[in-house]
Design an enzyme around this catalytic site. Sequence first.
Site, PDB file in Angstrom:
ATOM      1  CB  CYS A 182      -0.778  -0.085   1.083  1.00  0.00           C
ATOM      2  SG  CYS A 182      -1.998  -1.519   1.275  1.00  0.00           S
ATOM      3  CB  ALA A 195       0.058   6.343  -2.430  1.00  0.00           C
ATOM      4  N   GLY A 250       4.324   7.083  -0.724  1.00  0.00           N
ATOM      5  CA  GLY A 250       5.754   6.464  -0.715  1.00  0.00           C
ATOM      6  C   GLY A 250       7.127   6.767  -0.214  1.00  0.00           C
ATOM      7  CE  LYS A 297       5.748   2.803   7.416  1.00  0.00           C
ATOM      8  NZ  LYS A 297       4.774   3.846   6.558  1.00  0.00           N
ATOM      9  CG  ASP A 317      -1.703   3.232  -2.839  1.00  0.00           C
ATOM     10  OD1 ASP A 317      -1.376   2.665  -1.997  1.00  0.00           O
ATOM     11  OD2 ASP A 317      -3.132   3.560  -3.437  1.00  0.00           O
ATOM     12  CG  ASP A 327      -8.185  -4.473  -4.471  1.00  0.00           C
ATOM     13  OD1 ASP A 327      -7.699  -5.039  -3.888  1.00  0.00           O
ATOM     14  OD2 ASP A 327      -9.374  -4.956  -4.474  1.00  0.00           O
ATOM     15  CG  ASP A 381       1.914   1.673   5.498  1.00  0.00           C
ATOM     16  OD1 ASP A 381       1.101   1.352   6.715  1.00  0.00           O
ATOM     17  OD2 ASP A 381       2.403   2.762   6.215  1.00  0.00           O
ATOM     18  CB  CYS A 393      -0.771   5.766  11.614  1.00  0.00           C
ATOM     19  SG  CYS A 393      -1.248   5.840   9.611  1.00  0.00           S
TER      20      CYS A 393
END
Length: 435
Positions: A254, A256, A258, A260, A277, A307, A323, A376
């Site tokens: 995932c 975007a 960018g 990481k 993404d 996806d 992520d 997060c």
Amino acid sequence: MSQIHSSAKNLNLRAQVIKTLLAVQNGQSLTSVLNQHINIVSDRDRGLYHELTLGCLRQWHALKAITLPLLTKPLENDAVESCLYLGLYQLLCTRVPPHAAISETVTAAKQLGYEPLSGLVNAILRRVSRETEQFQTALEQAHGLPSWLYKRVKKDWPEHLEDLCKNLKQTAPLTLRVNERQVSRAEYLEILEEEQIDAHACELSDVGITLEQTGNITDLPGFEAGGFSVQDEHAQLCATLLPNLDDQVVVDACAAPGGKLAHILERFNPKKIIALDHDAKRLLRVAENLERLELNEHANVEIITADATKWTAEQPVDCIVLDAPCSAIGVMRRHPDIRLLRHSTDIEKTVDLQKKILAHMWQQLKVGGTLLYVTCSILKVENEQQMVNFFAEHADAKEIKIEANWGLTQIHGRQLLPETGYGDGFYYCRIEKIA
């Protein structure tokens, strides 16, 4: 609902802020409305517009808690409610002179077509301006979270509850990650010092720098040349948890916007890295970032709109950074609109999506490969509990414990909580495929 008559051009700054707050109350993200709204604001007022909008959202539920007792009956009017919170925020949290805060906010109520209620706004703000200290104390004591979220945080982190509520109301520090292919952290700190820009080295990230002042990022030395990126300190730890990725095939599931991905390319020389993404627009930013950082020349990067619950690799890959989509409660200091946009019912859907992505991406990983699961969020259901369920259902998965001097050890993985002056809330769990 709203009876906004005046053309946007004639509205005062407070009325512009209220229109932005109303858009967020109606479910629009701040990012989606900010550019359009700020264009109407004069250059001179943009700093104040930003401070008032973000500050109000950050303190939204705390302002609500101290306003309710001042009303004899419920308002049931989003615009006037926003006027009150904006007025209180200026009186209790900014250096705006009280008379200006009151008169400008009352004028905004009138300009937006709520003249009959402007007297109420005036009376309440005058009262608060007379009793500022009491209200400041009340504001500080309010937990400031929507009640559904407060209950979850209390259940997940009872011993950290008070600190968490307080820390989530603060502004997050501005943190850079130096691009080590171009400059070392020590060198960049010297460059900043020469330019008289106050900054210090981060404690947990060996490439992180925290700026003591805010300003335009693009004006900092070395921005155009790709000397650094903006990235939270706790997010910078991601690349340090990965095995050596030289000559490996890596998927950033995932990807975007960018951050990481760029960090991986600054540290390693993978044979190939695939950035996925579902949002094509956000993937454009990934390509732009890699270009600015001059990371696309030496690396074999494939950027794919796909996806993550369906995309399949041609052959099993060495490493996957996942992520995962999450509630983003851990980054609420940077995105205070999350307080209004996120709802209790979103969590279950998010957990379900994470589970689907995890199960599908796990099939793309080769035996002996590593998957790093990242969110997060600070909610255990998206983190520790998600991992407990994953390991229960995947006999071919083994946790590789993260030995670190940061965060809190969980049943699986490590959790970082948002801390004032430091990084945001992040969760990491490292998994190896053993069969």
